[in-house]
Scaffold this active site. Sequence first.
Site, PDB file in Angstrom:
ATOM      1  N   ASP A   1     -19.569   0.008  46.987  1.00 12.60           N
ATOM      2  CA  ASP A   1     -18.434   0.599  47.703  1.00 12.60           C
ATOM      3  C   ASP A   1     -18.607   0.404  49.204  1.00 12.60           C
ATOM      4  O   ASP A   1     -19.718   0.511  49.731  1.00 12.60           O
ATOM      5  CB  ASP A   1     -18.353   2.103  47.432  1.00 12.60           C
ATOM      6  CG  ASP A   1     -17.796   2.432  46.062  1.00 12.60           C
ATOM      7  OD1 ASP A   1     -17.292   1.524  45.386  1.00 12.60           O
ATOM      8  OD2 ASP A   1     -17.888   3.618  45.676  1.00 12.60           O
TER       9      ASP A   1
ATOM     10  N   HIS B   1     -13.451   2.593  51.215  1.00  7.99           N
ATOM     11  CA  HIS B   1     -13.033   3.093  49.903  1.00  7.99           C
ATOM     12  C   HIS B   1     -12.728   4.595  49.944  1.00  7.99           C
ATOM     13  O   HIS B   1     -11.841   5.069  49.236  1.00  7.99           O
ATOM     14  CB  HIS B   1     -14.125   2.799  48.875  1.00  7.99           C
ATOM     15  CG  HIS B   1     -13.815   3.238  47.489  1.00  7.99           C
ATOM     16  ND1 HIS B   1     -12.628   2.945  46.858  1.00  7.99           N
ATOM     17  CD2 HIS B   1     -14.548   3.962  46.588  1.00  7.99           C
ATOM     18  CE1 HIS B   1     -12.638   3.460  45.635  1.00  7.99           C
ATOM     19  NE2 HIS B   1     -13.786   4.098  45.458  1.00  7.99           N
TER      20      HIS B   1
ATOM     21  N   GLU C   1     -22.534   1.250  41.977  1.00  2.68           N
ATOM     22  CA  GLU C   1     -22.064   1.890  40.748  1.00  2.68           C
ATOM     23  C   GLU C   1     -21.983   0.871  39.623  1.00  2.68           C
ATOM     24  O   GLU C   1     -21.936  -0.333  39.858  1.00  2.68           O
ATOM     25  CB  GLU C   1     -20.689   2.536  40.979  1.00  2.68           C
ATOM     26  CG  GLU C   1     -20.721   3.668  41.996  1.00  2.68           C
ATOM     27  CD  GLU C   1     -19.358   4.122  42.477  1.00  2.68           C
ATOM     28  OE1 GLU C   1     -19.230   5.309  42.816  1.00  2.68           O
ATOM     29  OE2 GLU C   1     -18.419   3.285  42.525  1.00  2.68           O
TER      30      GLU C   1
END
Length: 222
Positions: free
Chosen positions: A60, A64, A179
């Site tokens: 990210d 974001h 992630e």
Amino acid sequence: MRSLQPQPRLWDISPPVHEGAPVFPGDTPYQQRWAATISPECPVNVSEIKLSPHVGAHADAPLHYDPEGQTIGDVDLTPFLGPCRVIHAIAKGPLIEWEHIAHAVTSDLPPRVLVRTYATMPVGRWDPQLAAYAPATVERLAAMGVKLIGIDTASIDPADSKTLESHQRIRRLDLRVLENLVLDDVPEGDYELIALPLKLVSADASPVRAVLRELPRRKPSP
């Protein structure tokens, strides 16, 4: 003859990306078509792809979760490369609290921490009950010098969160996040992380090919 040194072991911690790969509900799935194929008139295959930058293992960018944040193409690459610790907190959700990782947190904690929450990461389906980081856990890791946190789920916040409290801690503390990692085969311990994002100059995230490399073994003191 010079003896050959064994090559450090690599763990590929990226899920497969293909049509049908799970995405966050409402996100753009991976799609591919062939713009050109090998034929008497064409010497190469060339594909065209469409996808969210959050498909598969991804990093990210501050953009974001912060309208004024950096794009992924502008972030410093340092957090995405270097020593890290993998910590197991399997089936400890819905939030990873400090007590779930404290057993592996020591004074020599590297500046990168990846938490495994699944016994087997569901690479082929979306999991609405994904485990996430408790905001207080993010705070305590940052206080120990951690600059990047990662997880084997699709988000460091619960899937139904509208406030994204852990992402907001990341924003305030200027951490980076990975992630959708696959840590099924990775024992707890320290590794070298290599998970560089693409230089997408206006994007809010980037896919990464995340790998862990075995660290050199320390020679015993004489």
